[in-house]
Design a protein around this motif. Structure first.
Motif, PDB file in Angstrom:
ATOM      1  N   ARG A 227      75.818  39.942  48.091  1.00 48.36           N
ATOM      2  CA  ARG A 227      74.701  39.429  47.306  1.00 48.36           C
ATOM      3  C   ARG A 227      74.424  40.261  46.057  1.00 48.36           C
ATOM      4  NH1 ARG A 227      70.257  38.086  49.616  1.00 48.36           N
ATOM      5  NH2 ARG A 227      68.912  38.670  47.873  1.00 48.36           N
ATOM      6  N   HIS A 228      74.814  41.531  46.074  1.00 43.32           N
ATOM      7  CA  HIS A 228      74.496  42.408  44.950  1.00 43.32           C
ATOM      8  C   HIS A 228      75.389  42.160  43.724  1.00 43.32           C
ATOM      9  CE1 HIS A 228      71.803  44.604  47.565  1.00 43.32           C
ATOM     10  NE2 HIS A 228      72.783  44.811  48.431  1.00 43.32           N
ATOM     11  N   VAL A 230      76.426  38.899  42.800  1.00 43.06           N
ATOM     12  CA  VAL A 230      76.338  37.507  42.349  1.00 43.06           C
ATOM     13  C   VAL A 230      75.959  37.426  40.882  1.00 43.06           C
ATOM     14  CG1 VAL A 230      75.152  35.308  42.654  1.00 43.06           C
ATOM     15  CG2 VAL A 230      75.785  36.668  44.656  1.00 43.06           C
ATOM     16  N   GLU A 231      74.996  38.200  40.483  1.00 44.30           N
ATOM     17  CA  GLU A 231      74.494  38.126  39.117  1.00 44.30           C
ATOM     18  C   GLU A 231      75.446  38.753  38.101  1.00 44.30           C
ATOM     19  OE1 GLU A 231      71.911  36.569  38.070  1.00 44.30           O
ATOM     20  OE2 GLU A 231      70.912  36.065  39.937  1.00 44.30           O
ATOM     21  N   VAL A 232      76.099  39.849  38.495  1.00 46.95           N
ATOM     22  CA  VAL A 232      76.891  40.580  37.513  1.00 46.95           C
ATOM     23  C   VAL A 232      78.331  40.095  37.425  1.00 46.95           C
ATOM     24  CG1 VAL A 232      75.479  42.660  37.611  1.00 46.95           C
ATOM     25  CG2 VAL A 232      77.366  42.386  39.223  1.00 46.95           C
ATOM     26  N   HIS A 285      65.842  30.861  39.451  1.00 47.61           N
ATOM     27  CA  HIS A 285      66.670  32.047  39.302  1.00 47.61           C
ATOM     28  C   HIS A 285      66.857  32.790  40.620  1.00 47.61           C
ATOM     29  CE1 HIS A 285      66.580  31.661  34.929  1.00 47.61           C
ATOM     30  NE2 HIS A 285      65.277  31.441  35.024  1.00 47.61           N
ATOM     31  N   SER A 286      66.327  32.244  41.729  1.00 48.00           N
ATOM     32  CA  SER A 286      66.447  32.913  43.017  1.00 48.00           C
ATOM     33  C   SER A 286      67.840  32.704  43.594  1.00 48.00           C
ATOM     34  CB  SER A 286      65.396  32.365  43.991  1.00 48.00           C
ATOM     35  OG  SER A 286      65.566  30.969  44.154  1.00 48.00           O
ATOM     36  N   LEU A 287      68.295  33.670  44.379  1.00 46.03           N
ATOM     37  CA  LEU A 287      69.600  33.572  45.010  1.00 46.03           C
ATOM     38  C   LEU A 287      69.526  32.695  46.250  1.00 46.03           C
ATOM     39  CD1 LEU A 287      70.911  37.259  44.843  1.00 46.03           C
ATOM     40  CD2 LEU A 287      71.423  35.367  43.314  1.00 46.03           C
ATOM     41  N   ARG A 302      74.080  31.609  43.063  1.00 52.77           N
ATOM     42  CA  ARG A 302      73.077  31.023  42.188  1.00 52.77           C
ATOM     43  C   ARG A 302      73.693  29.788  41.558  1.00 52.77           C
ATOM     44  NH1 ARG A 302      73.732  32.362  36.706  1.00 52.77           N
ATOM     45  NH2 ARG A 302      75.265  34.010  36.299  1.00 52.77           N
ATOM     46  N   ARG A 304      74.109  27.181  38.255  1.00 52.12           N
ATOM     47  CA  ARG A 304      73.979  26.976  36.814  1.00 52.12           C
ATOM     48  C   ARG A 304      73.909  25.492  36.525  1.00 52.12           C
ATOM     49  NH1 ARG A 304      78.649  27.824  32.385  1.00 52.12           N
ATOM     50  NH2 ARG A 304      78.942  25.631  32.965  1.00 52.12           N
TER      51      ARG A 304
END
Length: 380
Positions: A227-228, A230-232, A285-287, A302, A304
């Motif tokens: 999960r850490h 996903v955004e990057v 914007h929540s996972l 997430r 798009r």
């Protein structure tokens, strides 16, 4: 550019084919196979010290124009990779599926030296013309490789080291090759391991960029097993159309998630989630934590939202054209049909370009179009 004596290089080529090389590398079988084709099928001269064929400016511009979507998808991948390897004297080149260099990144003060070696836009690196080299090997075997110095078939290139990796379309078709080449490097082949890994990572980034550009009209699920990240740096990409069907998946997603070989497929058959939930989440914007259908593996993701809406005309164009009397297709035939139609659409229904994207001859493409009852939109 330095190269070994022609006679000693010819002897090495023959020895490797015959299996007489002491301490052969991991890619010896690939190299030997390529050497045989270069000698027997293409009648190339391993003692040649001439550089590769270079296209004219007009020929290069025509090819770059036909590869516009691919080139735009690379973003900053080439300059970023070059920034990592430039201090070691590397340039970075991008070739299309026919081995033509369509873009590159190189230090300005080294441009002339690399151009003299053939590492320049418009240079042609197919096996039929240049024999064994990094780009040609990837085009044939579709796997990353380092062709180090005397591994090259032509004596002219025995001073080079080339690490190359394949770039695939969302449907698994080879669309290009990313390569990092140096004019001078240590003799030990192991010295190229890090560069090869960086090139593979760069190729994956370009693939994902091409994926996102190709499916801007779809809802994109960006997922990672951790999960850490996903955004990057999401590792899996799934394109979901307006009907809730998964229509495309990137290479990592196909490796991790079962059942993505035959698409489209309803998202609920792959993930334990309704498509409506994904559509509702795309403005937030929540996972999301999603479990694979029928298993215990969880993904974190997430969503798009579509960047553009597919027009009615585009939806008709992207549909698989069929004749009225076309028979029902089996799942493998349907998958192949979809792959061919997507390539034809990307090539604007130009058979030569579509055949190159699919990695088949034009005759084979025509035969499959007939067998699968695919008819161009303008003939319906």
């Amino acid at each position: 550019m330095p190269y070994v004596r022609q006679t000693s290089h010819i002897d090495r080529v023959r020895d490797l084919i015959a299996g007489h090389i002491v301490n052969p590398g991991a890619d010896t079988a690939r190299l030997a196979s390529s050497y045989r084709r270069s000698l027997d099928d293409y009648r190339l001269d391993p003692a040649s010290t001439t550089g590769p064929r270079i296209l004219t400016g007009a020929e290069l511009r025509a090819i770059q124009q036909s590869e516009e979507n691919f080139l735009r998808s690379t973003g900053q991948c080439l300059p970023r990779l070059h920034a990592m390897v430039r201090e070691a004297g590397y340039c970075v080149i991008l070739a299309n599926a026919r081995g033509v260099t369509i873009d590159y990144a190189v230090d300005t003060d080294q441009r002339k030296d690399f151009k003299k070696a053939g590492l320049y836009p418009g240079s042609c690196w197919s096996e039929e013309e240049e024999g064994t080299c990094g780009i040609a090997s990837v085009l044939l075997d579709q796997e990353a490789i380092t062709v180090h110095k005397t591994d090259h078939f032509r004596a002219a290139f025995t001073g080079l080291t080339c690490s190359a990796a394949p770039i695939f379309s969302p449907h698994g078709d080879l669309i290009g090759v990313l390569d990092a080449s140096a004019l001078n490097s240590p003799d030990a082949r192991d010295s190229q391991r890090l560069v090869k890994q960086l090139v593979r990572q760069g190729a994956t980034l370009i693939e994902d960029g091409f994926f996102l550009k190709s499916y801007g009209h779809c809802c994109i699920l960006l997922a990672h097993r951790n999960r850490h990240f996903v955004e990057v740096q999401p590792e899996m990409l799934l394109a979901i159309d307006e009907h809730g069907d998964i229509v495309a998946a990137n290479r990592c997603a196909r490796d991790v998630i079962g059942g993505l070989d035959a698409l489209p497929r309803p998202v609920a058959e792959v993930l334990e989630v309704r498509a409506e939930r994904l559509f509702d989440a795309r403005t937030g914007h929540s996972l999301l934590s999603l479990r694979l259908a029928g298993g215990s593996t969880w993904l974190h993701a997430r969503v798009r939202a579509p960047l553009r809406q597919a027009s009615a005309r585009a939806r008709v164009k992207n549909a698989a054209p069929v004749t009225q009397d076309a028979p029902a297709c089996t799942p493998p035939e349907l998958a192949e049909r979809t792959r061919i139609v997507n390539a034809m659409n990307a090539a604007k229904w130009r058979p030569l370009q579509a055949a190159a994207m699919l990695g088949v001859s034009r005759a084979t493409l025509y035969r499959r179009l007939k067998q699968l009852h695919i008819v161009p939109p303008h003939r319906q």
